[in-house]
Design a protein around this motif. Sequence first.
Motif, PDB file in Angstrom:
ATOM      1  N   SER A  23       0.385  -0.989   0.329  1.00  0.00           N
ATOM      2  CA  SER A  23      -0.145   0.399   0.050  1.00  0.00           C
ATOM      3  C   SER A  23       1.000   0.934   0.205  1.00  0.00           C
ATOM      4  O   SER A  23       1.971   1.597   0.658  1.00  0.00           O
ATOM      5  CB  SER A  23      -0.841  -0.477   1.031  1.00  0.00           C
ATOM      6  N   PHE A  24       0.692   1.934  -1.110  1.00  0.00           N
ATOM      7  CA  PHE A  24       1.444   3.721  -0.677  1.00  0.00           C
ATOM      8  C   PHE A  24       0.734   4.863  -1.740  1.00  0.00           C
ATOM      9  O   PHE A  24      -0.392   4.622  -2.158  1.00  0.00           O
ATOM     10  CB  PHE A  24       2.994   3.156  -2.121  1.00  0.00           C
ATOM     11  N   GLU A  25       0.796   6.121  -1.492  1.00  0.00           N
ATOM     12  CA  GLU A  25       0.054   6.395  -1.504  1.00  0.00           C
ATOM     13  C   GLU A  25       0.755   7.060  -3.335  1.00  0.00           C
ATOM     14  O   GLU A  25       2.345   7.327  -3.572  1.00  0.00           O
ATOM     15  CB  GLU A  25       0.194   7.821  -0.946  1.00  0.00           C
ATOM     16  N   LEU A  26       0.369   7.422  -3.566  1.00  0.00           N
ATOM     17  CA  LEU A  26       1.253   8.751  -5.375  1.00  0.00           C
ATOM     18  C   LEU A  26       0.653   9.986  -5.339  1.00  0.00           C
ATOM     19  O   LEU A  26      -0.019  10.708  -4.785  1.00  0.00           O
ATOM     20  CB  LEU A  26       0.367   7.800  -6.379  1.00  0.00           C
ATOM     21  N   SER A  27       1.657  10.434  -6.176  1.00  0.00           N
ATOM     22  CA  SER A  27       1.466  11.997  -6.454  1.00  0.00           C
ATOM     23  C   SER A  27       2.166  12.394  -7.835  1.00  0.00           C
ATOM     24  O   SER A  27       1.933  11.343  -8.268  1.00  0.00           O
ATOM     25  CB  SER A  27       3.031  12.929  -5.276  1.00  0.00           C
ATOM     26  N   PRO A  44       5.551   7.103  -6.471  1.00  0.00           N
ATOM     27  CA  PRO A  44       5.351   6.864  -5.264  1.00  0.00           C
ATOM     28  C   PRO A  44       5.347   7.744  -4.457  1.00  0.00           C
ATOM     29  O   PRO A  44       6.479   8.886  -4.549  1.00  0.00           O
ATOM     30  CB  PRO A  44       5.895   5.788  -4.989  1.00  0.00           C
ATOM     31  N   LYS A  45       4.807   8.564  -3.693  1.00  0.00           N
ATOM     32  CA  LYS A  45       4.858  10.496  -2.542  1.00  0.00           C
ATOM     33  C   LYS A  45       5.584  10.343  -1.842  1.00  0.00           C
ATOM     34  O   LYS A  45       6.442  11.351  -1.137  1.00  0.00           O
ATOM     35  CB  LYS A  45       3.416   9.927  -1.652  1.00  0.00           C
ATOM     36  N   LYS A  46       6.485   9.013  -1.135  1.00  0.00           N
ATOM     37  CA  LYS A  46       7.019   8.663  -0.048  1.00  0.00           C
ATOM     38  C   LYS A  46       8.857   8.204  -1.029  1.00  0.00           C
ATOM     39  O   LYS A  46       9.532   7.736   0.076  1.00  0.00           O
ATOM     40  CB  LYS A  46       6.551   7.793   1.364  1.00  0.00           C
TER      41      LYS A  46
END
Length: 71
Positions: A23-27, A44-46
């Motif tokens: 699970s990861f957030e996208l920018s 990937p955001k991080k």
Amino acid sequence: MTGSFDTIDRSAEPKQSATDQQSFELSSVVVEYDGKPNRCTIYPKKATRLQRMASWITADAATFVSLDEMC
């Protein structure tokens, strides 16, 4: 010196299966151009700068649609 690049020992690397969940957030960022299609890059955001160089996708901004349009 003997050997080649394709003889790297990969047995020490963890293997991932298609069922592994990450699970990861996208920018995203859209770059606007004059006379050319605008381009959208998603990453990937991080992610670190180094990780971003290997894990991004870029396409013409017009090719992306919102999730609401897909349903």
